[in-house]
Write a protein that holds these residues in place. Structure first.
Motif, PDB file in Angstrom:
ATOM      1  N   UNK A  25       1.453  -8.019   8.080  1.00  0.00           N
ATOM      2  CA  UNK A  25       0.499  -7.191   8.295  1.00  0.00           C
ATOM      3  C   UNK A  25       0.593  -6.288   7.063  1.00  0.00           C
ATOM      4  N   UNK A  26      -0.635  -5.714   6.353  1.00  0.00           N
ATOM      5  CA  UNK A  26      -0.861  -4.811   4.809  1.00  0.00           C
ATOM      6  C   UNK A  26      -0.669  -3.921   5.445  1.00  0.00           C
ATOM      7  N   UNK A  27       0.109  -2.806   4.789  1.00  0.00           N
ATOM      8  CA  UNK A  27      -0.470  -1.402   4.745  1.00  0.00           C
ATOM      9  C   UNK A  27      -1.487  -0.859   4.112  1.00  0.00           C
ATOM     10  N   UNK A  28      -1.687  -0.028   4.354  1.00  0.00           N
ATOM     11  CA  UNK A  28      -3.024   0.820   4.829  1.00  0.00           C
ATOM     12  C   UNK A  28      -3.060   0.680   3.536  1.00  0.00           C
ATOM     13  N   UNK A  29      -2.808   1.085   2.214  1.00  0.00           N
ATOM     14  CA  UNK A  29      -3.577   1.055   0.984  1.00  0.00           C
ATOM     15  C   UNK A  29      -3.653  -0.646   0.480  1.00  0.00           C
ATOM     16  N   UNK A  30      -2.612  -1.210   0.966  1.00  0.00           N
ATOM     17  CA  UNK A  30      -2.793  -2.883   0.538  1.00  0.00           C
ATOM     18  C   UNK A  30      -3.985  -3.138   1.330  1.00  0.00           C
ATOM     19  N   UNK A  31      -4.231  -2.777   2.887  1.00  0.00           N
ATOM     20  CA  UNK A  31      -5.809  -3.260   3.061  1.00  0.00           C
ATOM     21  C   UNK A  31      -6.791  -2.629   2.266  1.00  0.00           C
ATOM     22  N   UNK A  32      -6.645  -1.500   2.070  1.00  0.00           N
ATOM     23  CA  UNK A  32      -7.704  -0.828   1.521  1.00  0.00           C
ATOM     24  C   UNK A  32      -7.781  -2.028  -0.035  1.00  0.00           C
ATOM     25  N   UNK A  33      -6.589  -1.661  -0.536  1.00  0.00           N
ATOM     26  CA  UNK A  33      -7.471  -3.249  -1.909  1.00  0.00           C
ATOM     27  C   UNK A  33      -7.275  -4.144  -1.119  1.00  0.00           C
ATOM     28  N   UNK A  34      -7.382  -4.481  -0.485  1.00  0.00           N
ATOM     29  CA  UNK A  34      -8.038  -6.267   0.007  1.00  0.00           C
ATOM     30  C   UNK A  34      -9.551  -6.264   0.177  1.00  0.00           C
ATOM     31  N   UNK A  35      -9.236  -4.968   0.619  1.00  0.00           N
ATOM     32  CA  UNK A  35     -11.052  -5.283   1.406  1.00  0.00           C
ATOM     33  C   UNK A  35     -11.670  -4.607   0.218  1.00  0.00           C
ATOM     34  N   UNK A  36     -11.207  -3.833  -1.049  1.00  0.00           N
ATOM     35  CA  UNK A  36     -12.339  -3.748  -2.124  1.00  0.00           C
ATOM     36  C   UNK A  36     -12.070  -4.735  -3.733  1.00  0.00           C
ATOM     37  N   UNK A  37     -10.761  -5.202  -3.201  1.00  0.00           N
ATOM     38  CA  UNK A  37     -11.023  -6.538  -4.768  1.00  0.00           C
ATOM     39  C   UNK A  37     -10.170  -7.922  -4.308  1.00  0.00           C
ATOM     40  N   UNK A  38     -10.214  -7.978  -3.114  1.00  0.00           N
ATOM     41  CA  UNK A  38      -9.566  -9.695  -2.726  1.00  0.00           C
ATOM     42  C   UNK A  38     -10.306 -10.475  -3.687  1.00  0.00           C
ATOM     43  N   UNK A  62     -14.707  -3.953  10.229  1.00  0.00           N
ATOM     44  CA  UNK A  62     -14.669  -3.638   9.063  1.00  0.00           C
ATOM     45  C   UNK A  62     -14.824  -4.824   8.211  1.00  0.00           C
ATOM     46  N   UNK A  63     -14.223  -6.377   9.343  1.00  0.00           N
ATOM     47  CA  UNK A  63     -13.633  -7.252   8.839  1.00  0.00           C
ATOM     48  C   UNK A  63     -15.235  -7.727   8.745  1.00  0.00           C
ATOM     49  N   UNK A  64     -15.927  -7.507   9.556  1.00  0.00           N
ATOM     50  CA  UNK A  64     -17.750  -8.211   8.751  1.00  0.00           C
ATOM     51  C   UNK A  64     -17.551  -7.805   6.385  1.00  0.00           C
ATOM     52  N   UNK A  65     -17.184  -6.514   7.166  1.00  0.00           N
ATOM     53  CA  UNK A  65     -17.656  -6.078   5.751  1.00  0.00           C
ATOM     54  C   UNK A  65     -16.723  -6.393   4.779  1.00  0.00           C
ATOM     55  N   UNK A  66     -15.765  -7.018   5.073  1.00  0.00           N
ATOM     56  CA  UNK A  66     -14.372  -7.975   4.263  1.00  0.00           C
ATOM     57  C   UNK A  66     -14.572  -9.045   3.690  1.00  0.00           C
TER      58      UNK A  66
END
Length: 847
Positions: free
Chosen positions: A541-554, A583-587
Motif C-alpha cells: 500500500x502507498x501512504x497518502x502522500x505517495x499515492x498523490x505523487x504516483x497519480x501526478x508523477x508515475x 481514481x484508478x481510471x484517472x491514474x
C-alpha cells in the motif's frame, strides 16, 4: 466426464501392486477420420493373485490378452478402464482397440487445415489423456520406457520423444516409423505429432559433447511466418544457461519444437518434443509483450526437460514443483541470457498480478495443494501453482543464495534422475548446499494459503523528518499466517522532473509490525515504495502522500520495475475497494502515455477496461467507457509512429469502443480512408477493428462472412466465431450460446472464442435473458463434455459483465443446490467472487 476420474487413493493402491517396465505402442493413423487402431503391449510386475486396472479410453476394444490368456472385452472393459485380475509376478498385457481422434485438444487432436485440406495431428496428454491413445497406467509415478511404432501417410512428418527413424514403406502410400525406446518417463510427457508439417532443422553441442538435433515445425500454410532462426537462437541461449547453472547436461537425445493448431495451452513439455500454440507463429504484428512471452515460454518448456521430465513429481499435489520452478527458471534465464533483460518487470506486471488475484479467491490453496483426484488437478493449473510458486522460489533463491540454490537443484537432478520425488527431496538438497533449515520456511510459504499486505506506518516532525517508521503486515482473517519477508524500501524524490530513488534500505520483515530505525531522521520523500525491487510476495500500500505523487508523477519514475510496483499497488487498492475505480481510471489515463514496458502497458490497459466496465458505479459506467475510448484514441494519435504503444492503444481502443464517433474511427482505419502514421492494418488487426464495429452494431453477420471469405484460415474462423458472438443483441447472444451448448461438434478453439465474444459487451443487460439458460445447462455440460470444453463453456458463458446483485444471488443459489461437483463448483465459486468484488468496488466508487 465424471466416470473418467481417478483418485489419489486409487493411484496409491495401484502403485503398491504394480511397477511398469515398458510399453510398445503400435498406432495405425490411416484408418479414417474418426478412429485409429491402437495396440499396446505393457510389461509390468505385479503382486501375484492381485487385481488392478489399466486406463484405456476407447471406442471399441477388439481384444485383451493378459499373460497369454484372452479376456472377454465386453466383460473387462467399460470404455474407460480395463479390469485385470489374477496378476502374476511378471506380466505382459496386450490391448488391441480403436481409439478416437478428438477436436478438443485432449488426447490425439485431429485438425483439417481450411487453406489446403491437409490433416494435422498432435497429442496433448497432461493431465490424464495418454489413455485416449493407448492403454496405460495413467499416473506420473509409474514410469516406463515407451516404444512407438506409427503407420501414417508416407508424405507426413512423424515426431515422437525419440529421434525420428527412417520410415519403411507400408500399404497404399503409407509408411511405418519405428521409434527407439525412450528413457524411463511418465506417460503424460510422451508425444505423437504427425502430418505434413514444414520443418527447419539445426543442431547444438551439449555441455557433455553430444550433438543435439533441433527441429522447428509448423503447418505448411503458416510456414512462411515461422522465424525458426530466432527460435533456435533463444533455444541455444537457454541450453547454455541451464546446462551451466544446473551442472547437468540436457537429458534427452534431441529437441523438437512443434507449433500446432487449436492448442489449449501456451505449450507442453513433452520430453524432446515440445508442442506450442501456433499463435506463437506471428502471421501479423504482435505486441512486444507477446514477443517476450514467447521467449519466456520457450525457456519455460526447456526448463521442464530437467524439472518435470527428468525428475517428476510422485503425485499431482507437487505439480507446483514442475510449474513454479519452470516459471522462475524461465524468467531468470530470460533476464540473464537473452535481450529481454527486464523480464522481472514483466514477471511483476503479469505473473504476480495473476498470483495476487488467484490468492484472494475463495478457492485459494497452499502452493502444495491437496489433490484428491484428477478433477482437482485440472483446476489447479492456476496462478498459485505457476505464479505464486515462482514468486516464492525467487524469494527462496534470494534467501539461501543463488549459488547455493542452483547447486542444490543440480544435486537434486543427479540424485533423482528419471525418478519421482516429493517436496522433501528438494528441500533436503537445498538445506545441504545452503546450511539453512527450510522446514519452517516450507510450512509458512508452501503449506498455507493467502497473501498479506504491507503498509508503511510513520510519523514526521515539524521539519518533515521521520520520527518513527515501521512496516505493518496484515493478513486476511481466513488465512492469518504472518510470514517473514526479505524486502527493500525505496525513498523517491522529485528531482528535475524525475522521480529518483535517493535511498534504499533492505531488511527482514516479520510479524505484525517491524520497526525500521534506519529511516528515523530521514526527510519524508515524495514517494515511499515498500518491496522495492520486488523481492517479497505481498501486496503493498502507498501512504497518502505517495499515492498523490504516483497519480501526478508515475510516468516520471525512471525504473520500469518500480513503476510496475506502483501500478500494481494502485490496482490492488482498487480491487480491494480501498480506492475508487474512477481514481484508478484517472491514474491510468494520466500516466500511461509514457509507459515503456510492453507487458506493463498491456496489463494496465486490461485492468483499465475491467475498472471502466465492472468497477465504476453503474450510473457512470457508460460515461466512463466513453471517456476511456476517447482517451485511447487520442493516445493512439499522439504515440510514436509505428511504436508498440501506438499498436496497443489502437487494439484496446477497438475493444473498448462505445460511441458512434469511435465507430467512425474504426471504420476509417479498417477501410483505409484514414490512417495513423506507421500503423499497418494487417489481417489480425482488421479482425479486431471489425469486432469493435460489431460491438457497436455497425457491422453484422454479412460483414463477418465477407471477412472470413478473405481470410479462410483457422485463425480467420476463430476470429469470426468471436466476432459473431459479439453481436450486441439478445438474439445474437442466444445464437452464440446455443452454438456451443446445444451443439457438441465445435472444436476447442472455436468454443473458446465464442466465450470471448459472448462476454464482450457495452451494455451488459443484453446478457440478462441468458442467465437462467446458463445455470440450467451447467450439469449437462459438465457430464457430457470433455474437461477442457466444459471449462471453456462454464467460464466463457458466465455472464460476468452483469456484475449485479441478481447474478450474485443466482450463483449462490446454484452453489447451495449443487454440492457434489467439486471442480465445477470451484469455477462457479471463482466467478461469484468476481461478481462480489465488482459489487464492492462499485459501492466504493459510488461513495
Amino acid at each position: 466426464m465424471p466416470g473418467e476420474n481417478l483418485t489419489r487413493v486409487e493411484a496409491q493402491e495401484r502403485r503398491a501392486l504394480v511397477d511398469t517396465s515398458s510399453y510398445e505402442v503400435v498406432l495405425d493413423l490411416t484408418t479414417g477420420p474418426e478412429v485409429f487402431r491402437s495396440t499396446t503391449t505393457v510389461r509390468f510386475t505385479g503382486e501375484p493373485g492381485a487385481s488392478t486396472f489399466i486406463d484405456a479410453m476407447t471406442r471399441t476394444v477388439h481384444s485383451v490378452t493378459l499373460n497369454g490368456v484372452e479376456l472377454d472385452p465386453s466383460t473387462v472393459s467399460d470404455g474407460v478402464r480395463i479390469q485385470l485380475d489374477g496378476l502374476a509376478a511378471e506380466n505382459v498385457l496386450v490391448v488391441d482397440a480403436d481409439a478416437e481422434y478428438t477436436n478438443t485438444g485432449e488426447g490425439l487432436h485431429r485438425f483439417v487445415d481450411p487453406v489446403d485440406g491437409e490433416v494435422y495431428l498432435y497429442s496433448q496428454f497432461e493431465v490424464p489423456d495418454s489413455r485416449r491413445v493407448f492403454a496405460v497406467f495413467e499416473q506420473p509415478d509409474l514410469k516406463a520406457t515407451f516404444s512407438f511404432t506409427i503407420t501414417a501417410p508416407a508424405a507426413w512428418q512423424v515426431v515422437s520423444n525419440s529421434p525420428t527413424p527412417e520410415p519403411v514403406p507400408a500399404h497404399d502410400g503409407a509408411a511405418t516409423w519405428s521409434f527407439a525406446p525412450t528413457q524411463r518417463i511418465s506417460s503424460y510427457i510422451t508425444a505423437i505429432v504427425a502430418g505434413p508439417y514444414d520443418v527447419v532443422r539445426s543442431e547444438l553441442t551439449s555441455s557433455d559433447g553430444r550433438t543435439i538435433p533441433l527441429g522447428v515445425f509448423a503447418r505448411k500454410s503458416l510456414a512462411e511466418y515461422l522465424d525458426a532462426d530466432y527460435i533456435f537462437e533463444k533455444t541455444r541461449q537457454g541450453f547454455a544457461y541451464y546446462e551451466e547453472k544446473f551442472a547437468y547436461p540436457y537429458p534427452f537425445e534431441k529437441y523438437d519444437q512443434l507449433f500446432v493448431p487449436e492448442f489449449n495451452a501456451g505449450a507442453m513439455e513433452n520430453a524432446g518434443a515440445v508442442t506450442f500454440t501456433e499463435t506463437y507463429v506471428f502471421r501479423s504484428k504482435v505486441t512486444d509483450a507477446i514477443k517476450e512471452r514467447r521467449v519466456v515460454t520457450i525457456l519455460h518448456e526447456l526448463a521442464h526437460m530437467w524439472f518435470g521430465d527428468l525428475v517428476t513429481m510422485k503425485w499431482w499435489n507437487d505439480l507446483w514443483l514442475n510449474e513454479s520452478f519452470a516459471e522462475w527458471a524461465s524468467t531468470i534465464a530470460t533476464a540473464e541470457a537473452t535481450e529481454w533483460t527486464e523480464a522481472w518487470t514483466t514477471f511483476n506486471a503479469m505473473e504476480k498480478t495473476w498470483a495476487y488475484r488467484q490468492d484472494q479467491l475463495p478457492s485459494t490453496h497452499p502452493i502444495v495443494a491437496t489433490i484428491n483426484d484428477l478433477e482437482d488437478v485440472q483446476v489447479n493449473f492456476d496462478g498459485i501453482t505457476y505464479a505464486k510458486g515462482g514468486s516464492v522460489l525467487k524469494q527462496l533463491a534470494a534467501w539461501v543464495g543463488i549459488e547455493a540454490f542452483f547447486a542444490g537443484v543440480g544435486n537434486y537432478f543427479r540424485k533423482h534422475e528419471f525418478g519421482n520425488t516429493v517436496l522433501d527431496d528438494l528441500l533436503v538438497e537445498l538445506e545441504a548446499t545452503s546450511g539453512r533449515d527450510l522446514r519452517e520456511w516450507s510450512k509458512l510459504w508452501l503449506e498455507t494459503a493467502g497473501v498479506g499486505t504491507l503498509s508503511p506506518e510513520f510519523t514526521v516532525d515539524a521539519d518533515g523528518a521521520f520520527t518513527a517508521f515501521a512496516v505493518r503486515q496484515t493478513v486476511p482473517a481466513d488465512y492469518d499466517t504472518l510470514r517473514p519477508h526479505r524486502l527493500a524500501i525505496g525513498l523517491y524524490r522529485l528531482q528535475d522532473g524525475k522521480l529518483v530513488r535517493t535511498q534504499r534500505v533492505e531488511l527482514d520483515v516479520d510479524g505484525a509490525l517491524t520497526e525500521v530505525p534506519e529511516l528515523v531522521g530521514e526527510t519524508q520523500p515524495d514517494l515511499v515504495l515498500l518491496n522495492d525491487d520486488d523481492l517479497a510476495y505481498a501486496k503493498i500500500r502507498l501512504d497518502e502522500r505517495s499515492l498523490a505523487t504516483a497519480i501526478g508523477h508515475l510516468a516520471s519514475i525512471e525504473d520500469p520495475l518500480a513503476r510496475s510496483l506502483v501500478w500494481g499497488a494502485a490496482w490492488d487498492a482498487t480491487r480491494d475497494a480501498e480506492s475508487s475505480a474512477s481514481d484508478y481510471v484517472e491514474l491510468v489515463l494520466g500516466n500511461i502515455a509514457t509507459e515503456t514496458e510492453s507487458t506493463t502497458l498491456r496489463t494496465t490497459l486490461g485492468q483499465l477496461g475491467l475498472a471502466a466496465r465492472n468497477y465504476v458505479a453503474p450510473e457512470r459506467r457508460l460515461a466512463t467507457i466513453s471517456r476511456v475510448g476517447d482517451a485511447l484514441w487520442t493516445l493512439a494519435q499522439e504515440a510514436e509512429a509505428g511504436s508498440d504503444a501506438q499498436f496497443q492503444f489502437v487494439k484496446f481502443f477497438a475493444a473498448l469502443a462505445s460511441t458512434p464517433e469511435h465507430g467512425e474511427h474504426l471504420r476509417a482505419l479498417r477501410d483505409g480512408s484514414a490512417a495513423l502514421p506507421g500503423l499497418e492494418i494487417d489481417t489480425d488487426l482488421r479482425w479486431e477493428l471489425l469486432e469493435g464495429l460489431v460491438l457497436l452494431g455497425l457491422a453484422d453477420g454479412s460483414d463477418i462472412d465477407a471477412a472470413l471469405a478473405e481470410d479462410n484460415t483457422a485463425n480467420g474462423a476463430q476470429a469470426a466465431a468471436r466476432a459473431r458472438a459479439t453481436i450486441p443483441t439478445v438474439e445474437g447472444k442466444r445464437a452464440a450460446f446455443d452454438s456451443v451448448v446445444e451443439h457438441d461438434d465445435q472444436p476447442n478453439a472455436i468454443v473458446r472464442n465464442v466465450g470471448l465474444g459472448f462476454g464482450h459487451v457495452i451494455d451488459p443487460a443484453v446478457l440478462q435473458p441468458l442467465v437462467e439458460p446458463y445455470f440450467a445447462a451447467l450439469t449437462s455440460v459438465w457430464e457430457s463434455r470433455s474437461y477442457k470444453i466444459a471449462e471453456y463453456i462454464v467460464e466463457g458463458l458466465y455472464p460476468a459483465a452483469l456484475a449485479s446483485t441478481e447474478l450474485r444471488d443466482r450463483t449462490r443459489a446454484w452453489l447451495e443446490a449443487n454440492a457434489d461437483v467439486p471442480a465445477l463448483r470451484r469455477m462457479l465459486v471463482e466467478a461469484l467472487a468476481g461478481v462480489e468484488r465488482a459489487l464492492a468496488a462499485q459501492a466504493r466508487d459510488a461513495a
